[in-house]
Design an enzyme around this catalytic site. Structure first.
Site, PDB file in Angstrom:
ATOM      1  N   GLY A 227     -47.361  15.038 -10.101  1.00  0.00           N
ATOM      2  CA  GLY A 227     -47.413  15.899  -9.032  1.00  0.00           C
ATOM      3  C   GLY A 227     -46.526  15.927  -8.255  1.00  0.00           C
ATOM      4  O   GLY A 227     -46.571  16.503  -7.036  1.00  0.00           O
TER       5      GLY A 227
ATOM      6  N   LEU B  37     -44.572  14.400 -13.573  1.00  0.00           N
ATOM      7  CA  LEU B  37     -43.765  13.750 -12.633  1.00  0.00           C
ATOM      8  C   LEU B  37     -45.003  13.374 -11.295  1.00  0.00           C
ATOM      9  O   LEU B  37     -44.751  13.130 -10.340  1.00  0.00           O
ATOM     10  CB  LEU B  37     -42.754  14.531 -11.619  1.00  0.00           C
ATOM     11  CG  LEU B  37     -41.661  15.333 -12.900  1.00  0.00           C
ATOM     12  CD1 LEU B  37     -40.667  16.122 -11.871  1.00  0.00           C
ATOM     13  CD2 LEU B  37     -40.929  14.067 -13.572  1.00  0.00           C
TER      14      LEU B  37
ATOM     15  N   GLN C   5     -54.052  17.818 -24.017  1.00  0.00           N
ATOM     16  CA  GLN C   5     -53.361  18.209 -22.612  1.00  0.00           C
ATOM     17  C   GLN C   5     -54.170  17.157 -21.639  1.00  0.00           C
ATOM     18  O   GLN C   5     -54.969  17.659 -20.795  1.00  0.00           O
ATOM     19  CB  GLN C   5     -53.169  19.437 -22.401  1.00  0.00           C
ATOM     20  CG  GLN C   5     -52.383  19.696 -21.192  1.00  0.00           C
ATOM     21  CD  GLN C   5     -52.278  21.129 -20.622  1.00  0.00           C
ATOM     22  OE1 GLN C   5     -52.586  21.202 -19.265  1.00  0.00           O
ATOM     23  NE2 GLN C   5     -51.818  22.171 -21.211  1.00  0.00           N
TER      24      GLN C   5
ATOM     25  N   ARG D  27     -61.645  21.189 -19.566  1.00  0.00           N
ATOM     26  CA  ARG D  27     -62.075  19.783 -19.305  1.00  0.00           C
ATOM     27  C   ARG D  27     -63.553  19.770 -20.155  1.00  0.00           C
ATOM     28  O   ARG D  27     -64.257  20.749 -20.108  1.00  0.00           O
ATOM     29  CB  ARG D  27     -62.600  19.541 -17.815  1.00  0.00           C
ATOM     30  CG  ARG D  27     -61.112  19.318 -17.028  1.00  0.00           C
ATOM     31  CD  ARG D  27     -61.688  18.798 -15.497  1.00  0.00           C
ATOM     32  NE  ARG D  27     -60.298  18.373 -15.137  1.00  0.00           N
ATOM     33  CZ  ARG D  27     -59.765  17.268 -14.912  1.00  0.00           C
ATOM     34  NH1 ARG D  27     -60.223  16.355 -15.655  1.00  0.00           N
ATOM     35  NH2 ARG D  27     -58.796  17.051 -14.521  1.00  0.00           N
TER      36      ARG D  27
ATOM     37  N   ASN E 107     -57.963  17.055 -21.108  1.00  0.00           N
ATOM     38  CA  ASN E 107     -58.721  16.052 -20.476  1.00  0.00           C
ATOM     39  C   ASN E 107     -59.987  15.622 -21.186  1.00  0.00           C
ATOM     40  O   ASN E 107     -60.997  15.050 -20.733  1.00  0.00           O
ATOM     41  CB  ASN E 107     -59.229  16.529 -19.044  1.00  0.00           C
ATOM     42  CG  ASN E 107     -58.062  17.097 -18.504  1.00  0.00           C
ATOM     43  OD1 ASN E 107     -57.365  16.178 -17.662  1.00  0.00           O
ATOM     44  ND2 ASN E 107     -57.927  18.308 -17.816  1.00  0.00           N
TER      45      ASN E 107
ATOM     46  N   TYR F 165     -56.588  28.673 -12.588  1.00  0.00           N
ATOM     47  CA  TYR F 165     -55.122  28.537 -11.660  1.00  0.00           C
ATOM     48  C   TYR F 165     -55.119  29.755 -10.580  1.00  0.00           C
ATOM     49  O   TYR F 165     -55.083  30.798 -11.031  1.00  0.00           O
ATOM     50  CB  TYR F 165     -53.915  28.493 -12.248  1.00  0.00           C
ATOM     51  CG  TYR F 165     -53.704  27.271 -13.140  1.00  0.00           C
ATOM     52  CD1 TYR F 165     -54.712  26.140 -13.218  1.00  0.00           C
ATOM     53  CD2 TYR F 165     -52.743  27.182 -14.234  1.00  0.00           C
ATOM     54  CE1 TYR F 165     -54.578  24.903 -14.033  1.00  0.00           C
ATOM     55  CE2 TYR F 165     -52.725  25.890 -15.192  1.00  0.00           C
ATOM     56  CZ  TYR F 165     -53.656  24.886 -15.070  1.00  0.00           C
ATOM     57  OH  TYR F 165     -53.654  23.731 -15.806  1.00  0.00           O
TER      58      TYR F 165
ATOM     59  N   SER G 228     -48.840  17.178 -15.139  1.00  0.00           N
ATOM     60  CA  SER G 228     -48.112  16.482 -13.957  1.00  0.00           C
ATOM     61  C   SER G 228     -47.260  15.572 -14.380  1.00  0.00           C
ATOM     62  O   SER G 228     -47.510  14.128 -14.159  1.00  0.00           O
ATOM     63  CB  SER G 228     -49.198  16.190 -13.061  1.00  0.00           C
ATOM     64  OG  SER G 228     -49.948  17.052 -12.389  1.00  0.00           O
TER      65      SER G 228
ATOM     66  N   GLN H 122     -41.425  24.813  -8.995  1.00  0.00           N
ATOM     67  CA  GLN H 122     -41.329  26.336  -8.604  1.00  0.00           C
ATOM     68  C   GLN H 122     -39.944  26.793  -8.436  1.00  0.00           C
ATOM     69  O   GLN H 122     -39.407  27.901  -8.064  1.00  0.00           O
ATOM     70  CB  GLN H 122     -42.254  26.647  -7.609  1.00  0.00           C
ATOM     71  CG  GLN H 122     -43.798  26.764  -7.607  1.00  0.00           C
ATOM     72  CD  GLN H 122     -44.032  27.359  -9.058  1.00  0.00           C
ATOM     73  OE1 GLN H 122     -44.123  28.494  -9.200  1.00  0.00           O
ATOM     74  NE2 GLN H 122     -44.605  26.424 -10.123  1.00  0.00           N
TER      75      GLN H 122
ATOM     76  N   ASP I 279     -47.629  27.322 -20.359  1.00  0.00           N
ATOM     77  CA  ASP I 279     -49.185  26.892 -20.193  1.00  0.00           C
ATOM     78  C   ASP I 279     -49.536  27.463 -18.656  1.00  0.00           C
ATOM     79  O   ASP I 279     -48.925  27.584 -17.580  1.00  0.00           O
ATOM     80  CB  ASP I 279     -49.083  25.269 -19.979  1.00  0.00           C
ATOM     81  CG  ASP I 279     -50.388  24.834 -19.698  1.00  0.00           C
ATOM     82  OD1 ASP I 279     -51.323  24.892 -20.782  1.00  0.00           O
ATOM     83  OD2 ASP I 279     -50.688  24.484 -18.541  1.00  0.00           O
TER      84      ASP I 279
HETATM   85  N1  LIG Z   1     -54.885  20.426 -17.860  1.00  0.00           N
HETATM   86  C1  LIG Z   1     -54.890  20.155 -16.513  1.00  0.00           C
HETATM   87  O1  LIG Z   1     -55.982  19.688 -16.090  1.00  0.00           O
HETATM   88  C2  LIG Z   1     -53.825  20.347 -15.902  1.00  0.00           C
HETATM   89  C3  LIG Z   1     -53.946  19.930 -14.330  1.00  0.00           C
HETATM   90  C4  LIG Z   1     -52.678  19.868 -13.539  1.00  0.00           C
HETATM   91  C5  LIG Z   1     -51.577  20.551 -14.246  1.00  0.00           C
HETATM   92  N2  LIG Z   1     -51.605  20.988 -15.356  1.00  0.00           N
HETATM   93  C6  LIG Z   1     -50.451  21.780 -15.899  1.00  0.00           C
HETATM   94  O2  LIG Z   1     -49.219  21.053 -15.688  1.00  0.00           O
HETATM   95  C7  LIG Z   1     -48.324  21.701 -14.983  1.00  0.00           C
HETATM   96  C8  LIG Z   1     -47.508  20.899 -14.298  1.00  0.00           C
HETATM   97  O3  LIG Z   1     -48.190  20.026 -13.487  1.00  0.00           O
HETATM   98  P1  LIG Z   1     -47.341  19.727 -11.811  1.00  0.00           P
HETATM   99  O4  LIG Z   1     -46.876  20.979 -11.200  1.00  0.00           O
HETATM  100  O5  LIG Z   1     -48.350  18.842 -11.207  1.00  0.00           O
HETATM  101  O6  LIG Z   1     -46.123  18.965 -12.529  1.00  0.00           O
HETATM  102  P2  LIG Z   1     -45.146  17.715 -11.784  1.00  0.00           P
HETATM  103  O7  LIG Z   1     -43.711  17.920 -12.350  1.00  0.00           O
HETATM  104  O8  LIG Z   1     -45.665  16.482 -11.952  1.00  0.00           O
HETATM  105  O9  LIG Z   1     -45.134  18.187 -10.316  1.00  0.00           O
HETATM  106  C9  LIG Z   1     -44.538  19.398  -9.869  1.00  0.00           C
HETATM  107  C10 LIG Z   1     -44.567  19.088  -8.224  1.00  0.00           C
HETATM  108  O10 LIG Z   1     -43.415  18.136  -8.025  1.00  0.00           O
HETATM  109  C11 LIG Z   1     -42.386  19.042  -7.180  1.00  0.00           C
HETATM  110  N3  LIG Z   1     -40.972  18.504  -7.365  1.00  0.00           N
HETATM  111  C12 LIG Z   1     -40.368  18.377  -6.245  1.00  0.00           C
HETATM  112  N4  LIG Z   1     -39.002  18.138  -6.613  1.00  0.00           N
HETATM  113  C13 LIG Z   1     -39.029  18.280  -8.024  1.00  0.00           C
HETATM  114  C14 LIG Z   1     -38.142  18.307  -9.187  1.00  0.00           C
HETATM  115  N5  LIG Z   1     -36.898  17.928  -8.620  1.00  0.00           N
HETATM  116  N6  LIG Z   1     -38.237  18.598 -10.092  1.00  0.00           N
HETATM  117  C15 LIG Z   1     -39.701  18.866 -10.531  1.00  0.00           C
HETATM  118  N7  LIG Z   1     -40.580  19.074  -9.484  1.00  0.00           N
HETATM  119  C16 LIG Z   1     -40.192  18.735  -8.239  1.00  0.00           C
HETATM  120  C17 LIG Z   1     -42.721  20.352  -7.322  1.00  0.00           C
HETATM  121  O11 LIG Z   1     -42.447  20.800  -6.137  1.00  0.00           O
HETATM  122  P3  LIG Z   1     -41.345  22.503  -6.210  1.00  0.00           P
HETATM  123  O12 LIG Z   1     -42.384  23.308  -6.657  1.00  0.00           O
HETATM  124  O13 LIG Z   1     -41.100  22.444  -4.849  1.00  0.00           O
HETATM  125  O14 LIG Z   1     -40.118  21.904  -6.982  1.00  0.00           O
HETATM  126  C18 LIG Z   1     -44.276  20.427  -7.600  1.00  0.00           C
HETATM  127  O15 LIG Z   1     -44.954  20.473  -6.346  1.00  0.00           O
HETATM  128  C19 LIG Z   1     -49.014  22.863 -14.421  1.00  0.00           C
HETATM  129  O16 LIG Z   1     -48.145  23.917 -14.002  1.00  0.00           O
HETATM  130  C20 LIG Z   1     -50.118  23.283 -15.335  1.00  0.00           C
HETATM  131  O17 LIG Z   1     -49.642  23.921 -16.367  1.00  0.00           O
HETATM  132  C21 LIG Z   1     -52.692  21.004 -16.291  1.00  0.00           C
END
Ligand SMILES: NC(=O)c1ccc[n+]([C@@H]2O[C@H](COP(=O)([O-])OP(=O)(O)OC[C@H]3O[C@@H](n4cnc5c(N)ncnc54)[C@H](OP(=O)(O)O)[C@@H]3O)[C@@H](O)[C@H]2O)c1
Length: 302
Positions: free
Chosen positions: A212, A210, A178, A127, A157, A60, A208, A268, A55
């Protein structure tokens, strides 16, 4: 064992667009600011755990995330067929939204160029744009599918009613939605979004998953106080019983919902991407699942 104590089933794969995809997917939102040289390790780790739906979005890093993924696809063209590529258009900072037909079509063209490919698998409206009517958005999406630039289309959204209104004007079926969904953000369980996705056969991708990262760090993101602390305790109890991490329990909790939620893993770290596959090993029964829901709600189910 009574049925209530039997582990809830979590499939590792599902069918989407005529092919098998993993129940976990991977998101590129946080690519910008990380080294290009690390992108291959992240995508390879995602594919290794079956997270073959990738995704991203035009917004981004204002194109940077797509450019980074596109550089890898350019280097390794076979990757394009290994993944289900999802991108989005319609967020135009600082406007903030524009889903006019010309804008969505141009946005998709620019995404294709950055992603170094000639077709997106699923193009999502990022959105709802309150100034573009559903008929015009539908015209844009139909045009993208008919021209072959997008294989299929969906929304992000969007409320249930917005999704239905858009579908009313579309020739092609929406295939995905999504919204934000996590053990902390549970609105879609109650507002009809997941029920509609299930009935209309939309793939529900959870952004998100988790919250975020706050479900991992245990740091209360929005002053939810006791409710957040109780949720962390409920997740930790199931994690301890499974000898697993809290993030794997939080992902398993989403995947156990019958709508077939596909969480988008956002870390990441290639190691943490691989570790997310531990979610498939979690044995969670009905009582565990409802304990987590009740902790998040801050009250017992009626
Ligand atoms: N449609 C939309 O409006 C929208 C909005 C936001 C996101 N998204 C999509 O959703 C995806 C995921 O969102 P998100 O990055 O917020 O997801 P998330 O899994 O909720 O949060 C990831 C964050 O958690 C941290 N983290 C710390 N420990 C972790 C662990 N053990 N496992 C996983 N993560 C850990 C990560 O840091 P580290 O990298 O240091 O592990 C990262 O900063 C995005 O990449 C995007 O594709 C879509």
């Amino acid at each position: 064992m009574t049925p209530d104590l039997e582990p809830l089933a979590i499939d590792k794969h599902t069918q989407f667009l005529g092919r098998e995809i993993g129940r976990l997917s991977y998101g590129c939102w946080r690519f910008p600011g990380t080294p290009q040289s690390d992108i291959a390790r992240k995508i390879d780790a995602a594919i290794e755990i079956g997270a073959n739906l990738i995704d991203t979005a035009a917004v981004y890093g204002r194109g940077e995330a797509e450019t980074m993924l596109g550089a890898l696809i350019g280097e390794r063209p076979s990757l394009r067929d290994d993944i289900v590529l999802v991108t989005k258009g319609g967020i135009t900072p600082p406007v903030p939204y524009n889903s006019a037909k010309a804008h969505l079509v141009e946005s998709c063209d620019a995404s294709l160029e950055r992603l170094k490919c000639d077709r997106i698998d699923v193009f999502l409206v990022h959105r709802p744009d309150y100034l573009t009517g559903h008929a015009e958005v539908a015209d844009a999406l139909d045009t993208l599918v008919k021209s072959g630039k997008a294989r299929a289309v969906g929304v992000s959204n969007y409320t249930l009613e917005q999704t239905r209104a858009l579908q009313h004007f579309l020739d092609v079926p929406l295939v995905a939605t999504q919204p934000e969904i996590s053990a902390l953000r549970i609105d879609t369980l109650f507002d009809g979004t997941l029920d509609h996705a299930h009935a209309a056969q939309l793939l529900p991708m959870a952004w998100s998953p988790l919250a975020g990262g706050s479900l991992v760090t245990g740091k209360d993101p929005k002053g939810a106080g006791d409710r957040f602390n109780n949720l962390i305790s409920a997740l930790d109890r199931v994690a301890a019983e499974n000898d697993a991490t809290r993030d794997c329990v939080a992902l398993a909790w989403l995947m156990a919902h019958p709508a077939g939620i596909v969480p988008i893993v956002g870390t990441q770290s290639p190691e943490r991407i691989r570790a997310a596959a531990g979610a498939f090993e979690i044995k969670m029964n009905r009582r565990d699942w409802y304990d987590i829901l009740e902790a998040s709600l801050g009250e017992r189910m009626p």
